[in-house]
Design a protein around this motif. Sequence first.
Motif, PDB file in Angstrom:
ATOM      1  N   GLU A 165       8.144  -2.841  17.906  1.00  0.00           N
ATOM      2  CA  GLU A 165       7.335  -2.298  19.017  1.00  0.00           C
ATOM      3  C   GLU A 165       7.933  -1.002  19.578  1.00  0.00           C
ATOM      4  O   GLU A 165       7.218  -0.177  20.147  1.00  0.00           O
ATOM      5  N   ILE A 166       9.259  -0.795  19.377  1.00  0.00           N
ATOM      6  CA  ILE A 166       9.918   0.366  19.997  1.00  0.00           C
ATOM      7  C   ILE A 166      10.867   1.071  19.025  1.00  0.00           C
ATOM      8  O   ILE A 166      11.811   1.743  19.427  1.00  0.00           O
ATOM      9  N   ASP A 167      10.617   0.983  17.739  1.00  0.00           N
ATOM     10  CA  ASP A 167      11.556   1.540  16.756  1.00  0.00           C
ATOM     11  C   ASP A 167      11.280   2.994  16.396  1.00  0.00           C
ATOM     12  O   ASP A 167      11.983   3.581  15.574  1.00  0.00           O
ATOM     13  N   SER A 168      10.282   3.613  17.024  1.00  0.00           N
ATOM     14  CA  SER A 168      10.007   5.032  16.750  1.00  0.00           C
ATOM     15  C   SER A 168       9.724   5.767  18.056  1.00  0.00           C
ATOM     16  O   SER A 168       9.309   5.155  19.045  1.00  0.00           O
ATOM     17  N   MET A 169       9.920   7.085  18.015  1.00  0.00           N
ATOM     18  CA  MET A 169       9.674   7.904  19.200  1.00  0.00           C
ATOM     19  C   MET A 169       8.225   7.785  19.639  1.00  0.00           C
ATOM     20  O   MET A 169       7.926   7.687  20.831  1.00  0.00           O
ATOM     21  N   GLU A 170       7.304   7.795  18.695  1.00  0.00           N
ATOM     22  CA  GLU A 170       5.883   7.720  19.042  1.00  0.00           C
ATOM     23  C   GLU A 170       5.580   6.443  19.814  1.00  0.00           C
ATOM     24  O   GLU A 170       4.848   6.463  20.807  1.00  0.00           O
ATOM     25  N   ARG A 218       7.037  -1.225  30.086  1.00  0.00           N
ATOM     26  CA  ARG A 218       7.181  -2.671  29.880  1.00  0.00           C
ATOM     27  C   ARG A 218       8.432  -3.027  29.085  1.00  0.00           C
ATOM     28  O   ARG A 218       9.108  -4.017  29.394  1.00  0.00           O
ATOM     29  N   ARG A 219       8.800  -2.197  28.109  1.00  0.00           N
ATOM     30  CA  ARG A 219       9.900  -2.566  27.221  1.00  0.00           C
ATOM     31  C   ARG A 219      11.120  -1.648  27.342  1.00  0.00           C
ATOM     32  O   ARG A 219      12.257  -2.118  27.482  1.00  0.00           O
ATOM     33  N   VAL A 220      10.893  -0.320  27.240  1.00  0.00           N
ATOM     34  CA  VAL A 220      12.024   0.604  27.098  1.00  0.00           C
ATOM     35  C   VAL A 220      12.761   0.816  28.411  1.00  0.00           C
ATOM     36  O   VAL A 220      13.994   0.713  28.462  1.00  0.00           O
TER      37      VAL A 220
END
Length: 409
Positions: free
Chosen positions: A284-289, A299-301
């Motif tokens: 869900e958060i492994d790329s800059m985009e 919510r996550r980062v």
Amino acid sequence: MALDLNGFPSREGPLKGVVVLDLTRVVAGPYCTMMLADLGATVIKIENPQDPDYVRTFPPMVGAEGEERSGFFAQYNRHKIGITLDLKASEGRELFLKMVGRADILVENFRPGTMQKLGLGFETLHAVNPRMVFTAISGFGQTGPHSSRPAFDNSAQAAGGLWSMNGSPGEPMRVGTIIGDLAASLYAAFGTLAALRQADASGRGQLVDISQQDSVFTLTENAVVNYTAAGKVAEPLGNDHPFVRPYGRYACLDGHVFFGAYTDKFWQEACRAFGNPEFALDPEIDSMEKRFDLAVYERRVRPIVDGWCASRTKQQLEELSADRFPMTPIKSIAEVVTDPHMLARGMIRSVAYGATHAQVFGSAVHLSDVQPEEEARAPLVGEHNDVVYAEWLALDRDHIERLRVDGVI
């Protein structure tokens, strides 16, 4: 052109022998000429005997009672020779023209048209010394429909677009320093040296026209091309970045830090450093985009980064990130002034001003073959009149005394 002013310490540096006539006041101009002086130029600061640079009265004042001097003035006028001269007096103009004949550069920051009214415009001075570079710094430049308007730094920030895009969303705010004055001085120094190089090759000087509005306009990053290419008008983003997250200010135990995962590599390195390598692989958060999506970020980062910072001090976070990824304490000026790194780079200088000293910033230009001079001084009003008029222009003592009595110097 070599200048030998008896009684004044010889200057060293790549601009040794370059003579600069400095008619500037306040900051947009004095900072330019100080940078030239830092590089070895002989800068002659010329002030009206009845109306010297009023920055000499600006706080903070340093020194014992009765000997107070402006630390602000010292910060922008080190290494300069100080003389007085009334350019409105006929004999004052004659003396100035003699100096022009021997100078390499002139820098002024009057409102456009002022030098012409004094009978000292570019064409007049160019006829006296065709190889001299004439640098003019103003709010809106020497040409254009607004050229004659008065301006301050805030005028440039407003007219150059920077004010409209700085601050928090919905609340435009000026940049917290005189960026219009400083940027104009930097461009003026750059343009002056380019013109000097051409003059050395061709024997012909030229007018260097520097506008504070122009200077600020070029500091707006991607705002111009975003508008011309996509019709998007830049607005204040606060501490956010237009296309990177996480990238901003985060609270820690004793203040705030900047953290910027500008690339996936930096994000992965931060995850490993903080003991959460699994976040680097989280689909869900492994790329800059993905991380830039505002909903995903909130919510996550953001909770992840907030958690990393909240339990640590600025120093702990700086030591943890070290050379691995950008995480920088947001330092107060007190912390920057005492920063061992800044001290090691010579960025805090002591400048003598009369009987006192001021601690000011050093030069951001570091040359491998040039060491900063140990002693830096800012001139008193007319301190070097005798040196310049007697030794350089070879006026006799009676003549100099008459000029002083008549108020010409």
